[in-house]
Design a protein around this motif. Structure first.
Motif, short mmCIF file in Angstrom:
data_model
loop_
_atom_site.label_atom_id
_atom_site.label_comp_id
_atom_site.label_asym_id
_atom_site.label_seq_id
_atom_site.Cartn_x
_atom_site.Cartn_y
_atom_site.Cartn_z
N PRO A 23 0.83 -1.21 0.00
CA PRO A 23 0.00 0.00 0.00
C PRO A 23 0.86 1.26 0.00
O PRO A 23 1.98 1.26 0.52
CB PRO A 23 -0.79 -0.10 1.31
CG PRO A 23 -0.60 -1.48 1.81
CD PRO A 23 0.65 -2.03 1.19
N LYS A 24 0.35 2.35 -0.54
CA LYS A 24 1.11 3.60 -0.66
C LYS A 24 1.50 4.20 0.69
O LYS A 24 2.51 4.86 0.81
CB LYS A 24 0.33 4.62 -1.48
CG LYS A 24 0.22 4.23 -2.93
CD LYS A 24 -0.58 5.23 -3.72
CE LYS A 24 -0.69 4.75 -5.15
NZ LYS A 24 -1.57 5.53 -5.96
N TYR A 25 0.68 4.00 1.71
CA TYR A 25 0.95 4.59 3.03
C TYR A 25 2.03 3.83 3.81
O TYR A 25 2.50 4.31 4.83
CB TYR A 25 -0.33 4.66 3.88
CG TYR A 25 -1.00 3.32 4.05
CD1 TYR A 25 -0.55 2.39 4.98
CD2 TYR A 25 -2.09 2.97 3.26
CE1 TYR A 25 -1.15 1.16 5.12
CE2 TYR A 25 -2.70 1.74 3.40
CZ TYR A 25 -2.24 0.84 4.34
OH TYR A 25 -2.83 -0.37 4.48
N LEU A 26 2.44 2.68 3.35
CA LEU A 26 3.41 1.85 4.06
C LEU A 26 4.82 2.10 3.53
O LEU A 26 5.07 1.92 2.34
CB LEU A 26 3.04 0.36 3.90
CG LEU A 26 3.96 -0.66 4.56
CD1 LEU A 26 3.99 -0.47 6.08
CD2 LEU A 26 3.52 -2.06 4.22
N LYS A 27 5.73 2.51 4.41
CA LYS A 27 7.12 2.69 4.01
C LYS A 27 7.77 1.31 3.89
O LYS A 27 7.66 0.49 4.77
CB LYS A 27 7.87 3.53 5.05
CG LYS A 27 7.47 4.97 5.08
CD LYS A 27 8.28 5.72 6.13
CE LYS A 27 7.41 6.76 6.77
NZ LYS A 27 7.44 6.76 8.21
N SER A 91 3.57 -8.83 6.98
CA SER A 91 3.70 -7.49 7.56
C SER A 91 2.89 -6.47 6.76
O SER A 91 2.36 -5.52 7.33
CB SER A 91 5.17 -7.08 7.68
OG SER A 91 5.83 -7.12 6.44
N ILE A 92 2.75 -6.68 5.46
CA ILE A 92 1.91 -5.79 4.65
C ILE A 92 0.45 -5.93 5.08
O ILE A 92 -0.25 -4.94 5.27
CB ILE A 92 2.07 -6.10 3.14
CG1 ILE A 92 3.46 -5.69 2.67
CG2 ILE A 92 0.99 -5.40 2.32
CD1 ILE A 92 3.80 -6.12 1.26
N ARG A 93 0.00 -7.15 5.29
CA ARG A 93 -1.39 -7.37 5.73
C ARG A 93 -1.62 -6.81 7.13
O ARG A 93 -2.67 -6.23 7.42
CB ARG A 93 -1.73 -8.85 5.67
CG ARG A 93 -1.78 -9.33 4.23
CD ARG A 93 -2.46 -10.66 4.03
NE ARG A 93 -2.39 -11.59 5.12
CZ ARG A 93 -1.91 -12.82 5.06
NH1 ARG A 93 -1.44 -13.27 3.93
NH2 ARG A 93 -1.92 -13.62 6.09
N ALA A 94 -0.63 -6.94 8.03
CA ALA A 94 -0.76 -6.37 9.37
C ALA A 94 -0.86 -4.85 9.29
O ALA A 94 -1.66 -4.23 9.99
CB ALA A 94 0.43 -6.78 10.23
N ALA A 95 -0.06 -4.25 8.41
CA ALA A 95 -0.10 -2.79 8.24
C ALA A 95 -1.46 -2.33 7.72
O ALA A 95 -1.99 -1.31 8.18
CB ALA A 95 1.01 -2.35 7.28
#
Length: 123
Positions: A23-27, A91-95
C-alpha cells in the motif's frame, strides 16, 4: 458459463495482486534504512510464536498476524510502528489492518522480511 469462469479468474488475480502489492501509506525499507529507525519505534514481529522463538530482531515484540485483531490495543497508534515477518507479505497485511482499523499512520515494514536481516538477533 464462460463468464462465470472469467469473473472467478478476475477475482483470483485481484486477490493475488492485492496480497503482494505494498500500500502507498506503508514505508518499504531495506535493512540499513530499517535499522536506522526501528529503535525509536514499536518493533513488531508478526510471525507466529514458534517462528519468533527460533530467532528474532533484538527488541522486537511478537504479535502474530493471526492475533493482530485481538492484540491491537498493545500497539500505540500515535507512535511509529516497524513491522516484519519472514518474507514481507504478512507485515503488509498487518499494516493494512493497523491503518484501517486501529488508526496507525506511521507504518514501516522490512522489505524482504526477516530472511533478509543480517543484523543482531535473539534466540
Amino acid at each position: 458459463m464462460n463468464w462465470v469462469l472469467g469473473i472467478m479468474t478476475a477475482v483470483l488475480v485481484f486477490l493475488i495482486v492485492r496480497r503482494f502489492i505494498k500500500p502507498k501509506y506503508l514505508k518499504d525499507l531495506h535493512e540499513e534504512e530499517f535499522r536506522q529507525g526501528y529503535r525509536k519505534a514499536q518493533l513488531i514481529d508478526v510471525r507466529e510464536q514458534r517462528e519468533f522463538e527460533t530467532g528474532h530482531i533484538l527488541g522486537a515484540r511478537n504479535i502474530p498476524l493471526s492475533q493482530i485483531r485481538q492484540r491491537a490495543a498493545e500497539i500505540r497508534p500515535d507512535k511509529p510502528v516497524y513491522l516484519y515477518c519472514q518474507s514481507g507479505s504478512r507485515s503488509i497485511r498487518a499494516a493494512e489492518f493497523l491503518k484501517k482499523k486501529h488508526g496507525c499512520e506511521d507504518l514501516t515494514h522490512l522489505k524482504g522480511g526477516f530472511r533478509k536481516w543480517s543484523g543482531k538477533i535473539k534466540k
